[in-house]
Design an enzyme around this catalytic site. Structure first.
Site, PDB file in Angstrom:
ATOM      1  N   GLU A 393      73.562 104.825   9.410  1.00 36.24           N
ATOM      2  CA  GLU A 393      74.018 103.885   8.376  1.00 36.24           C
ATOM      3  C   GLU A 393      73.150 102.635   8.334  1.00 36.24           C
ATOM      4  OE1 GLU A 393      75.914 105.204   6.406  1.00 36.24           O
ATOM      5  OE2 GLU A 393      76.773 106.796   7.639  1.00 36.24           O
ATOM      6  N   GLU A 415      69.567 110.537   2.116  1.00 35.87           N
ATOM      7  CA  GLU A 415      70.247 111.111   3.273  1.00 35.87           C
ATOM      8  C   GLU A 415      69.292 111.797   4.226  1.00 35.87           C
ATOM      9  OE1 GLU A 415      73.012 110.213   3.956  1.00 35.87           O
ATOM     10  OE2 GLU A 415      73.881 109.553   2.060  1.00 35.87           O
TER      11      GLU A 415
END
Length: 973
Positions: A393, A415
């Site tokens: 993150e 991602e």
């Protein structure tokens, strides 16, 4: 956003749309339906224009000139072709948003949130409509105000009531005349909605503290749920600044992306937290939390305030995340050579959350399992998972937040990049964990299984229908993308790769990009260093066609011929015609290799394979001097060899396995078993099994992980056959020396991290193979805990195995004890272990009760329901119960979890992965066809197509391999 399949932490996008207020508006909406059809003409015209532009691009754009370098990838055709994109004639520069989550009534069913929004708009092209996104909000029509920002009296005026295009989730306000290009306008409105338990938009979460139920309001906006909280332009390319105000009662606190600028008293004892203006950002990265939490805090070397929030009873579990969070944020500032642009970084663990973590800029939200760590109660795998999710993150704060893909078809770049550099971040804070070795078995070899199916899909797939956004959150977007980015880093060298990334981030800061922009930055950097490498030309072959190659190396004296071919688990299958290959399933492959005499595993030579066949020269002539291709398994491809070379490699493993680097030992096992399953290469099932003979001497975690993962398939296929006993004997023969060496004396402090991982893996496998001493030890430890419930002396690393085996060997007393502990447990990781352990019961009635409880929030939280199905599916006795349960309640589950694509499709994969008979095949096909006929498949259709393909492959495998494997096991067990 972060997802881990290995530890079953999944993306659950659950939509809880309130109907109470909407019912009051049904009559109104019905009367306006015809009018809305007329308004849609504008959107239809835009859709038509976009279609024409796309067709022209195919003709006009030459390779290297635009975003479609390397050919077009056809989008799926299973969804209706509607244009869900907003018109581009208006751009929002700034929002003023105020929200009041009212959680202070007696009955939670009466909780709601109210708010207001003011949007500053620039007119890019004349239009007499204001169109943006709204979903499941009740808007006060009388509150809508429209005016020119300058206050001009002759500005366009609001005309009539607003309309909604429900299919596109559009808000449409008609004006009496067009806006003027270049001028700024404002639109204001008030709105409200129920504050309910769901896991998207602004939603309600709860927890028990001191015997009292406490509530909090929290958010999940990715990919398109901000529109459920306030009216907005809810697309990643539409970036703005935001002034946020959150209203609360004391002692609650509020959190958002920025720091609080001032606190203003409001009537009724309310406090309004007014936040600093945000940086330029997309709507999906906003975040709001109103809660009664506590925090631990620190500061980075650059002065960034860093805080980790949790329930007050769990705040002592935030220290580890704080420590590594500060260190990793500092590491990424150095890695990217770009300072973190916000004044603070908050991280918060909420009781009910959609995934592992969500990268909201400056306020990252996590599930409790992914953030909270206890020195005595959490396992080594819990610790690594937390480190990985935090690193993932934080990487997004640059790659995704600072620079954002222009549309969701490039989600993979977000991602995939975060999934790769998360390993670099964890490796920085814990180099002893050998994360880059673990990457091979946790990421690369895992996604090979999915990408070897004819029902896979390319990394880059244009998105049309909104449902297709959710379909992109899968292993291809996360794991394959990270694997090919790792490959780029290797062939460019890390120094070139990092400099190219820095240029990309600085050139596009606070903007939007297409993946070709990254390829250009990396290419420009490589060229500036004298490296003649066109990254886009290479990588288009990897992102714009599905699957990966098998490179077959056939030696002939001092040379060898390498040929490439598309790997398919079932070669008789045809790749999905929705995704035709623009490169005829040929890839530009970086062939790295070494030999026994050279043993160069650090800096091996690389030869580019730009065609179907390539020659390797200068090889040794001795037959026992093997060649090994794809050193450290950096490349995204499998390798097959001629018989003599396979024999030499296997002989080397048996003679001295340490002569081959640990990642390549794992690779040889994984490649051999995967090639044998396809049935057309130089490896049959007996040669694949031969790669495991040496394991009796193996002590490293990564090769054992690869072996057990591949042998698990044999376990599944033989589980109900007469050969399972010989299989168990063989595995025990290979693994018991390591089991005896490691023993049960596990220590979080005195054993290395990977030693703890290996012990946990080995004990679980030995017990699973029915070793009585192992099962007895598990039961004895569990019984000791039952006798002293407040003194659990079982090592956290071994609790999963102990709980599972003790409950499997026991009865209702053991199960009920676990459930009682689950209900009162404060540590999230322990709650997961108990959920998994309860799924190991061998008594069908207990499992059936557990299944029914999983969808009753009296017993199991809503966010855990689907995970319980997964856990019971791992149980051979529970599997048919879950299959029947899911089919019987499909319509309910589908409607409730339709957009929970990742876990929903994972359940289908888990349920069907052991199916290996024609009866199974027909069951899946009939069910799939029946639900497709009534539109009850949605985004799970691909999962069912893959299930059919794998079941067919399993049937063929049994026909082709069972007899040979049976004989081999009899001879070797």
């Amino acid at each position: 956003m972060h997802l881990i399949c290995t530890s079953i932490v999944f993306l659950i996008l659950i939509i809880a749309i309130s109907t109470e207020d909407q019912c009051c508006e049904k009559q109104y909406k019905k009367l306006n339906r015809e009018l809305r059809k007329l308004r849609r003409n504008t959107s239809d015209e835009i859709s038509s224009l976009r279609t024409k532009v796309t067709e022209l691009e195919k003709i006009v754009l030459k390779p290297g000139t635009g975003p479609d370098v390397g050919g077009m990838t056809t989008a799926p055709t299973t969804k209706p072709n509607i244009d869900v994109r907003l018109p581009t004639n208006l751009h929002p520069h700034h929002y003023k948003v105020e929200l009041y989550p009212d959680m202070y009534k007696q009955n939670p069913e009466d909780f709601k949130f109210t708010g207001s929004v003011e949007i500053l708009l620039e007119c890019k092209e004349p239009t007499d409509e204001v169109i943006f996104h709204v979903n499941a909000l009740t808007i006060d029509d009388a509150s809508i105000e429209f005016s020119e920002a300058s206050g001009a009296a002759d500005a366009p005026k609001k005309q009539g009531q607003f309309e909604e295009d429900e299919e596109r989730q559009f808000f449409i306000q008609k004006l009496d005349k067009p806006m003027v290009k270049g001028k700024n306008y404002t639109i204001k409105m008030a709105f409200r909605a129920p504050l309910t338990k769901g896991l998207a938009g602004l939603y309600l979460s709860s927890y028990e503290e001191g015997g009292v139920t406490k509530y909090l309001a929290t958010t999940q906006f990715q990919p398109s749920y901000t529109r459920r909280t306030f009216p907005c332009f809810d697309e990643p390319a539409v970036k703005s600044t935001f002034d946020i105000t959150l209203v609360r009662k004391e002692p609650m606190v509020s959190l958002s992306n920025m720091e609080i600028k001032q606190i203003v008293d409001r009537p009724g004892g309310l406090k309004a937290d007014v936040y600093q203006t945000t940086v330029i950002m997309p709507t999906y990265l906003l975040a709001f939390v109103v809660c009664d939490f506590d925090k631990s805090e620190g500061v980075t070397a650059n002065g960034t305030k860093f805080r980790v929030w949790s329930r007050k009873e769990a705040v002592n579990q935030t220290t580890y995340a704080l420590d590594i969070g500060v260190a990793i944020l500092e590491y990424f500032e150095d890695f990217f050579d770009v300072d973190f642009p916000l004044p603070k970084q908050d991280m918060i663990a909420v009781p009910d959350f959609v995934a592992d973590g969500m990268e909201n800029w400056g306020l990252i939200i996590y599930s409790e399992t992914s953030l909270l760590y206890d020195d005595t109660g959490s396992s080594a795998s819990n610790k690594q998972e937390i480190a990985g999710v935090v690193s993932h993150e934080l990487a997004h704060q640059w790659f995704g937040n600072l620079v954002t893909p222009g549309w969701w078809d490039d989600l993979w770049l977000n991602e995939g990049f975060a999934s790769y550099v998360e390993y670099l971040g964890v490796d920085f804070v814990h180099p002893e964990w050998k994360m880059m070795e673990q990457f091979v078995v946790q990421i690369l070899e895992d996604v090979f299984k999915t990408d070897g199916l004819a029902a896979s899909h390319p990394v880059y797939v244009p998105i049309g229908h909104p449902d297709e956004i959710y379909e992109t959150f899968d292993k291809i977007s996360y794991y394959k993308s990270s694997s090919i980015i790792r490959m780029v880093n290797n062939f460019l060298t890390e120094d070139t790769f990092r400099k190219g990334l820095t240029n990309y981030l600085k050139d596009n800061a606070f903007g939007n990009t297409h993946h070709t922009d990254l390829w250009k930055s990396l290419t420009d950097q490589a060229m500036s260093e004298g490296k003649n490498i066109d990254v886009g030309d290479i990588m288009n072959t990897w992102v714009r066609q599905m699957g990966y190659p098998v490179v077959t190396v056939s030696r002939n004296g001092t040379s060898a011929e390498a040929t490439q071919k598309h790997y398919l688990l079932d070669p008789s299958q045809t790749p999905d015609p929705k995704y035709p290959s623009p490169y005829n399933y040929l890839w530009k492959v970086p062939l790295s290799y070494t030999t026994k005499s050279e043993s160069n595993f650090i800096n091996p030579p690389i030869i580019w394979m730009n065609e179907e066949t390539k020659s390797l020269n200068g090889l040794p002539t001795e037959t026992n001097d093997w060649v090994l291709v794809n050193v450290n398994q950096i490349g995204y491809y499998r390798v097959d060899y001629d018989t003599a070379n396979w024999n030499a490699l296997i002989a080397q493993l048996n003679d001295n396995h340490l002569a081959i680097q640990v990642r390549n030992r794992a690779q040889l096992i994984d490649d051999a078993f995967s090639l044998s399953r396809a049935g057309i290469y130089n490896v049959d099932i007996t040669r694949a099994m031969q790669t495991t003979n040496y394991l009796i001497n193996e002590r490293e975690y990564v090769p054992w992980f690869a072996a057990i993962e591949n042998l698990r398939y044999i376990y599944q296929m033989l589980g109900s056959t007469g050969s399972f006993g010989d299989y168990s004997k063989y595995i025990l023969k290979q693994i018991l020396p390591l089991y005896d060496f490691l023993g049960w004396n596990d220590s979080l402090k005195n054993n290395t991290h990977l030693e703890q991982f290996t012990r946990s893996l080995v004990i679980a496998q030995v017990c699973d193979m029915g070793h009585q001493a192992c099962k007895d030890q598990a039961s004895a430890l569990y019984k000791e805990w039952m006798d002293s419930p407040d003194d659990n002396k079982i090592s956290p690393n071994l609790k999963g195995t102990v709980y599972c085996n003790a409950i499997a060997n026991g009865g209702i007393e053991e199960w009920d004890f676990a459930f009682e502990r689950f209900q009162n447990e404060n540590l999230a990781g322990e709650r997961v272990r108990l959920l998994q352990g309860m799924a190991c019961s061998t008594q069908p009635w207990i499992l059936s009760r557990y299944l029914s409880w999983s969808f009753d929030e009296t017993y199991i939280r809503e966010q855990d329901a689907l995970e319980v199905l997964v856990y019971i599916s791992w149980n051979r006795i529970g599997l048919p119960l879950v299959w029947n349960f899911v089919r019987a309640r499909w319509d309910y589950i589908f409607e409730k979890y339709e957009e929970s694509v990742f876990i929903f499709t994972y359940i289908i994969n888990i349920i069907t992965e052991t199916f290996n008979t024609d009866f199974h095949l027909q069951e899946v096909k009939c069910f799939m066809d029946a639900k497709a006929a009534i539109n009850k498949l949605g985004a799970t259709q691909r999962a069912f197509e893959q299930a059919l393909e794998k079941t067919s492959s399993n049937i063929k495998w049994m026909e082709n391999n069972y007899d040979r494997l049976k004989t081999w096991l009899q001879e070797n067990s």
